[in-house]
Design a protein around this motif. Structure first.
Motif, short mmCIF file in Angstrom:
data_model
loop_
_atom_site.label_atom_id
_atom_site.label_comp_id
_atom_site.label_asym_id
_atom_site.label_seq_id
_atom_site.Cartn_x
_atom_site.Cartn_y
_atom_site.Cartn_z
N ASP A 55 -2.38 5.33 -10.95
CA ASP A 55 -2.05 4.77 -12.26
C ASP A 55 -2.34 5.83 -13.33
O ASP A 55 -3.48 6.28 -13.48
N ASP A 70 4.56 -0.05 -12.82
CA ASP A 70 5.76 -0.61 -12.18
C ASP A 70 6.09 0.13 -10.89
O ASP A 70 6.53 -0.49 -9.91
N ASN A 105 3.66 -1.05 -8.25
CA ASN A 105 4.02 -2.40 -7.79
C ASN A 105 5.22 -2.36 -6.86
O ASN A 105 5.30 -3.12 -5.88
N SER A 106 6.17 -1.49 -7.14
CA SER A 106 7.37 -1.41 -6.30
C SER A 106 7.04 -0.87 -4.92
O SER A 106 7.71 -1.20 -3.94
N THR A 118 4.13 -1.41 -3.31
CA THR A 118 3.25 -2.30 -2.55
C THR A 118 3.70 -3.75 -2.49
O THR A 118 3.14 -4.53 -1.71
N ASN A 145 3.52 -7.37 -3.05
CA ASN A 145 2.51 -8.32 -3.53
C ASN A 145 1.08 -7.91 -3.19
O ASN A 145 0.14 -8.66 -3.45
N ARG A 175 -2.40 -6.15 -3.63
CA ARG A 175 -3.22 -5.63 -4.74
C ARG A 175 -3.58 -4.18 -4.46
O ARG A 175 -4.15 -3.85 -3.43
N HIS A 176 -3.25 -3.28 -5.40
CA HIS A 176 -3.39 -1.85 -5.11
C HIS A 176 -4.49 -1.15 -5.90
O HIS A 176 -4.82 0.01 -5.61
#
Length: 248
Positions: A30, A59, A62-63, A65, A67, A69-70
């Motif tokens: 991130d 974003d 999220n794409s 992984t 759903n 949690r990363h």
């Protein structure tokens, strides 16, 4: 070319970097995180000198992984293939076996928790029937905090036959049943031992139960009548750890 998988979360990625650093190809972080935890991870990556690091937006993470949690960190890694040959795994052991047998555990969160505990307790393998069992997936991997890369998860076609073979190899099978009188503290698990856990709803199947050398319960002193399989596995496995490290 070897196949790859997506790994999410600090614990799982750090275990990969510590155990199989050459398998980590790319790490996405991130771009807004500047805290101590991310700095520690970056230091580990830089010291390995292998993986490439890309700061990206949330974003993009999220794409990668879905759903799962990363925690703001995602890695692309080579698949690690652990041995699925139980005899080969046990032949390589230098101490009495410690095994966890799961009969009918279908929830991936429970399987992940069991694998994490099994790894911490030094279990040689987690064994489950090929049908009526959860398989290793992204949820299992995340919950296991990377233990799925290290502790073999052996899925067998015929669990009853596998249990008979283990007994022939000198493994003492201890099943858990809340209705019996003897507790987990009444049996010796310093020798080769397999703890047998049933599903939370139905418990062990009949043939599995009949294969056990001992049936024991976990003492419950409050009003709660049962524990989930992950917690129950931890209690039983660490009773073996206690006995083996303290001379019982």
């Amino acid at each position: 070319m070897s196949s790859t998988k997506v790994i999410a979360g600090f614990h799982s990625i750090l275990i990969r970097l510590n155990k199989y650093p050459e398998s980590v190809r790319t790490v996405y972080i991130d771009s807004k995180r500047k805290d101590k935890r991310i700095n520690y991870l970056l230091e580990k990556i830089n010291s390995s000198g292998i993986a490439k690091v890309y700061p990206v937006g949330i974003d993009r993470l999220n794409s990668l992984t879905g759903n799962i949690r990363h925690q703001g960190v995602v890695a692309i890694c080579d698949e690690i293939k652990l041995s699925n040959d139980l005899e080969e795994i046990l032949d390589s052991a230098n101490e009495p076996y410690l095994l966890l047998i799961l009969d009918g555990v279908t929830d991936p969160h429970n399987l992940g928790a069991c694998l994490r505990t099994a790894n911490a307790a030094g279990v040689h393998a987690v064994i489950a029937p090929r049908n009526r069992s959860a398989s290793i997936n992204d949820v299992v991997y995340k919950v296991s905090c990377g233990a799925a890369d290290i502790t073999p998860y052996v899925m067998v076609t015929n669990l009853a036959r596998t249990l008979r073979n283990l007994k022939d190899m000198g493994v003492c099978l201890i099943g858990t049943d809340e209705k019996v009188d003897n507790s987990i503290y009444s049996v010796d698990s310093t020798k080769s031992t397999g703890w047998v856990m049933g599903s939370e709803g139905d418990g062990m199947r009949r043939l599995t139960r009949e294969s056990c050398d001992y049936l024991v319960h976990i003492p419950m002193l409050g009003v709660v009548e049962s524990l989930n399989v992950g917690v129950a596995s931890a209690i039983c496995l660490y009773e073996s750890v206690r006995q083996r490290t303290s001379g019982k």
